[in-house]
Write an enzyme that holds these catalytic residues in place. Structure first.
Site, short mmCIF file in Angstrom:
data_model
loop_
_atom_site.label_atom_id
_atom_site.label_comp_id
_atom_site.label_asym_id
_atom_site.label_seq_id
_atom_site.Cartn_x
_atom_site.Cartn_y
_atom_site.Cartn_z
N SER A 77 0.79 -1.24 0.00
CA SER A 77 0.00 0.00 0.00
C SER A 77 0.82 1.28 0.00
O SER A 77 0.26 2.37 -0.13
CB SER A 77 -0.96 0.01 1.20
OG SER A 77 -2.00 -0.91 1.00
N LYS A 80 0.19 3.62 -2.78
CA LYS A 80 -0.90 4.59 -2.74
C LYS A 80 -0.38 6.03 -2.67
O LYS A 80 -1.11 6.97 -2.97
CB LYS A 80 -1.82 4.31 -1.55
CG LYS A 80 -2.67 3.03 -1.68
CD LYS A 80 -3.58 2.86 -0.48
CE LYS A 80 -4.55 1.70 -0.65
NZ LYS A 80 -3.93 0.38 -0.42
N SER A 135 -6.05 2.85 4.56
CA SER A 135 -5.51 2.19 3.38
C SER A 135 -6.62 1.55 2.56
O SER A 135 -6.46 0.45 2.00
CB SER A 135 -4.47 1.14 3.78
OG SER A 135 -3.55 0.91 2.75
#
Length: 384
Positions: A77, A80, A135
């Site tokens: 993640s 991101k 997340s």
């Protein structure tokens, strides 16, 4: 006897090439750390087990120390952050969007979610808090849909990575979900973190500890029940087993089966802001390894010579906007999954990582020099 020098040169050249392109075979220790120390500089922390890490100055871009910074690894993640750098400037924070079934199509099994519901309307700002704090892959997919769809967003992210000089990153999913062929590096993640801190909106989202996430508005105008979300970055919020790090700005943590635990963390102390990236510790905690690297970076202030620099040089977040959370943490953050068992975490593409980079090209040159020297020696001995 004639063959031995040739074999030795070939082996030496191959070791230089393998170390430079960032390919580490399963079971082989990570290459030694890069650091130029003055006599008064502190030693690097002991017990670092991450496959790859970087310590950099957020203002100057100087890389103070690193280990295998260009190794290609699954980012989880932390990718991101590149998604936010790409999409955040395009969508007004107060814009409302009603979520359709198509918006959430293709969400990977087991993806982390913040709780976005179909048929309800959400503000863009709330969706970003869902991305940074929880997340939320569901929030990512909705924002990607608003950007023109997942495939367009992937293309946009690749272009943004190229603009930033992130040559070690290949995007295959917008949310960092384990996808064949997707990778990044500790160096590139530090690039993304540094670029993000230059954007006040990004900095505010990534430093928020606790927020209220709305239940959304349905087609009849009824507002669903809101609920509290807390940032999963333990260095920011603290838990029973991880103390919050003083001066931490935040940024982004991640976890998948292939990536293990990954983290981009930034902290401010005095007149200095440091960025640390840690990818896939093989033992211990990603948070504690990041903590020890931050401690080292602040202790090494003006005592080390940079081993590299984050590109592009024009990005200079001299004024960092550390936003204050709306409320202080009132509950323990949800625990992250346990550390994944040691694994190489590499994809098939890693064997070719960095071949076209300056370091990779230098390694190829070293290998060619070794070959030429060996052939010359072989020819000379044959003449005898």
């Amino acid at each position: 006897m004639i063959i031995r020098p040739l074999v030795r040169s070939l082996c030496a050249g191959a070791m230089v090439l393998a170390a430079s392109i960032g390919f580490i075979a399963p079971g082989v220790a990570s290459p030694p750390s890069d650091q130029h120390r003055a006599p008064r500089a502190p030693a690097l922390p002991e017990g670092l087990s991450a496959l790859s890490w970087v310590v950099a100055d957020a203002t100057t871009g100087d890389v103070l120390a690193s280990r295998a910074p260009h190794m290609h690894l699954p980012p989880a993640s932390t990718l991101k952050t590149l998604f936010a750098l790409t999409v955040l400037p395009k969508l007004p924070a107060e814009k409302l969007h009603t979520v359709s079934p198509a918006d959430l199509a293709g969400l990977g099994a087991g993806s982390s979610q913040v709780g976005v519901q179909e048929g309800r309307a959400y503000r863009v700002a709330d969706l970003w808090r869902g991305v940074f704090l929880r997340s939320g892959g569901d929030a990512v997919h909705v924002l990607a849909a608003m950007n023109g769809g997942v495939q367009k967003t992937i293309a946009d992210m690749r272009q943004r990575a190229e603009e930033l000089g992130a040559d070690d990153t290949r995007v295959m999913s917008p949310d960092g979900y384990d996808t064949p062929g997707q990778y990044s590096s500790a160096y590139d993640l530090a690039l993304f973190g540094r670029a993000g801190l230059a954007d006040p909106a990004f900095a505010q989202y990534c430093s928020t500890a606790v927020a209220s996430f709305p239940g959304g508005v349905d087609s009849d105008g009824r507002v669903g029940s809101s609920f509290e979300i807390q940032n999963t970055n333990r260095l920011l919020t603290g838990t029973t087993d991880v103390d919050p790090y003083p001066g931490l700005i935040g940024i982004k943590n991640g976890y998948t089966t292939l990536a293990g635990n990954t983290l981009i963390a930034a902290a401010h102390r005095g007149n200095r802001t440091l960025i640390v990236t840690v990818m896939n510790p093989q033992a211990g905690s990603v948070y504690e390894e990041a903590r020890s690297l931050l401690d080292w970076g602040f202790a090494a202030d003006d005592k080390v010579q940079p081993v590299g620099a984050l590109r592009p040089a024009g990005v200079n977040p001299a004024v960092l906007h550390r936003a204050k959370a709306n409320t202080k943490p009132t509950a323990e953050a949800a625990p992250l999954p346990a550390q994944a068992p040691p694994a190489d975490g590499t994809s098939h593409s890693d064997a070719h990582a960095g071949l076209m980079s300056p370091i990779g090209m230098a390694a190829v040159g070293a290998l060619l020099v070794s070959l030429v020297g060996s052939l010359w020696l072989l020819r000379r001995r044959m003449r005898r």
